[in-house]
Every structure is written in C-alpha cells, then in structure tokens.
Design an enzyme around this catalytic site. Structure first.
Site, short mmCIF file in Angstrom:
data_model
loop_
_atom_site.label_atom_id
_atom_site.label_comp_id
_atom_site.label_asym_id
_atom_site.label_seq_id
_atom_site.Cartn_x
_atom_site.Cartn_y
_atom_site.Cartn_z
N CYS A 112 0.80 -1.22 0.00
CA CYS A 112 0.00 0.00 0.00
C CYS A 112 0.84 1.28 0.00
O CYS A 112 0.33 2.35 -0.29
CB CYS A 112 -0.95 0.00 1.19
SG CYS A 112 -1.98 -1.48 1.30
N HIS A 237 -3.20 7.07 2.90
CA HIS A 237 -3.65 5.79 2.35
C HIS A 237 -5.03 5.48 2.93
O HIS A 237 -5.24 5.59 4.14
CB HIS A 237 -2.65 4.69 2.71
CG HIS A 237 -3.13 3.31 2.47
ND1 HIS A 237 -3.78 2.95 1.30
CD2 HIS A 237 -3.10 2.19 3.24
CE1 HIS A 237 -4.10 1.66 1.36
NE2 HIS A 237 -3.70 1.19 2.52
N ASN A 267 -10.12 -0.24 0.58
CA ASN A 267 -8.67 -0.20 0.54
C ASN A 267 -8.21 -0.74 -0.81
O ASN A 267 -8.34 -1.93 -1.08
CB ASN A 267 -8.10 -1.05 1.69
CG ASN A 267 -6.58 -1.06 1.73
OD1 ASN A 267 -5.91 -0.69 0.77
ND2 ASN A 267 -6.03 -1.51 2.84
#
Length: 312
Positions: A112, A237, A267
């Site tokens: 990520c 994020h 996500n």
C-alpha cells in the site's frame, strides 16, 4: 527545479459491491463494517480485467491531463502486488499498450506504500536529469487475492488504479521532501499466506499504522522545512477511517482538510492515494500552492510520506 505532478488519472471498475451485498454471504453487517472501517462499498474488477488493464486506463487519463505524449515518457514505474503474472512486468505491458517506445519500465512492490515509493523514485530520476518525464502508476486487483470467506479481510479491499506524470515544475513547487521506511520484522502481520490470499493481523497492523502514519507525516514536514501549521490538505492511504483520523489529529488539522474516499472504494492498496488525490483535485479541494501531505503504510511492513507544494 523540483519534480512535481503534471497530471493525474484514475480508473475504478464499474461493478460496485456494497456492505449489504457482503451481508448476504458473510457473517457481518453494514453497521459493523462502517463503524470500524468507514467503508460502505468497493469496486471489483471483471474476471477478464487485470491490473494492466486498469493501469492502462489510468495512465491514458494522466497523459491527457498533463499534455505529455507516450513517446516523451522516459520511465514507467508501476507499484503493484497483484501483477497479471510474474513477468513480463505490468510496466512492460503498459509500455507496449501506450506506445511509450522510449521508456524503460519496471514494477515496484511495496504494497500500500507503493505509490509513494514510486513517486519518490520518479522525483530522483527527474531531478538528476535522467528522464524528463516519469509515469507513476499504482494498480491493484486485490479481489483475486482476497479470501471471500474470511470476514476479517473480505470487507476491506477493492480494485482500481491511479497514475501520475512526474516532471519538472516551476520554482518552489513540486515534491519538496519524501520519506520511505520499512520494518521486515513486521511482515508476519500482513502478507500473502500459503493459500495465496491476503492475511492480516488486524490488531497489530492497526497499532503500527496509527503510530507510523502520524510520525511519518511530521517527519517529512520537518524534512521540507515546514510545520503542521503549514499543511493545507492531508491525503492518507485509504485503509481505515480511524487510522486516517489519527493521522489528521497528529497534524491538528480540521476535518475538511482530510481526504476521505474510503467509503466509496475501500482499501485499494497502491492505487488508493492517487485515486483520492485525483478526486480531491477534481472537486477543487486542492489548489495551486497548497501544501499537500501524502502518507501511507503497507505490507512489508513499509511506509512512506511526501510533501508537495501543488502546481506546475
């Protein structure tokens, strides 16, 4: 002159899977997912749609928005943990499809944090005069490595891609500073298991992320010679609303200065920061000369942050 972002692009699949859809197949419910994660829905790619396909769509838009032709790109960096196959890289596939015949190409694997890792790498190549323009992409088809029977992870992830053209910008603007980090001892908390599915120890990842996101944001601001009072917008994020809010609180920012797109996309790993950045720019929440902080964390464990003075 600093390197900065000249144009952005994004792509998300058409198919929307809501929390109510997941209620029908998992022992969970909309209220539980929303209150703990902030997620309401996520996008899921078609079976015949892969990371390279999504990367291509996002990259086309970034090129269009920057006014750069594919032939001008010197390097393609694709951040992904879900390549179509082991090789050729997504970056090489993208080079062919775009017709970027003059570009070197490679993938970056930092989970990520990948978008920030790629952005920092692009900055160094541009500012060293190695390449005039670098295409940075984050592209993930997480649905293919998600165990849809595991309620702890199945509710979290979505698919998508984002892209940025990095090149030189006017004096004082651009990527002012970055910070990258890793802690391989934490790899056991977030990884791909023996069944080739995402495994996550939610409690440990949460503790790490809350601590690291805020610390990285403050540290990268210090590297840029700025303080938290200088920040106009925070794009973290998009992993969990509570983690994102913790980072906002460390910077003592007002709520409307935090990018919150997790409710729409879930996500999306390496693509999430770029997708959120594109949405905020499109809605006019980020303006020329704003100080924007990007910060993320991911499997590895990895983390990264960047400070941008927005504008060309």
């Amino acid at each position: 002159m600093n390197a900065g972002i000249l144009g952005l692009g994004k792509y998300v699949p058409e198919k929307i899977v809501t929390n109510f859809d997941l209620e029908k197949v998992l022992d969970t419910n909309d209220e539980w997912i929303r209150t703990r994660t902030g997620i309401q829905e996520r996008r899921i790619a078609r079976e015949d749609e892969d990371s390279s396909d999504m990367a291509f769509e996002a990259a086309k838009e970034a090129l269009e928005n920057s006014g750069i032709s594919p032939e001008q790109i010197g390097l393609i960096l694709v951040a992904t943990v879900t390549p179509d196959r082991a090789f050729p890289s997504v970056a090489c596939q993208l080079q062919e499809r775009l017709g970027a015949s003059n570009a070197a190409a490679m993938d970056i694997s930092a989970a990520c944090s990948g978008f920030i890792y790629a952005l920092a790498t692009a900055k160094l190549y541009v500012e060293s005069n190695s390449y005039d323009y670098v295409l940075v992409v984050g592209a993930e088809k997480l649905s293919k490595i998600t165990d849809w029977k595991d309620r702890n992870t199945a509710v979290l992830f979505g698919d998508g891609a984002s892209a940025a053209i990095v090149g030189k910008v006017s004096e004082g603007r651009g990527i002012l500073a970055f910070e990258l980090g890793a802690d391989g001892t934490g790899g056991k908390y977030l990884n791909m298991n023996d069944d080739n599915f995402i495994y996550m120890n939610g409690r440990e990842v949460f503790k790490f992320a809350v601590r690291q996101m805020g610390a990285t944001a403050l540290s990268v601001l210090e590297k840029a010679g700025l303080s938290k009072e200088d920040v106009d917008f925070l794009v973290p994020h998009q992993a969990n609303i509570r983690i994102m809010e913790a980072a906002r609180e460390r910077l003592e920012l007002e709520e409307d200065k935090l990018s919150k797109r997790i409710h729409k996309y879930g996500n999306t790993s390496s693509s999430s920061i770029g997708i959120a950045l594109k949405d905020e720019l499109d809605e006019g929440k980020i303006k020329d000369d704003d100080i924007v902080v990007l910060v993320g964390f991911g499997g590895g464990l990895t983390w990264g942050g960047a400070v941008i003075k927005w504008g060309k």
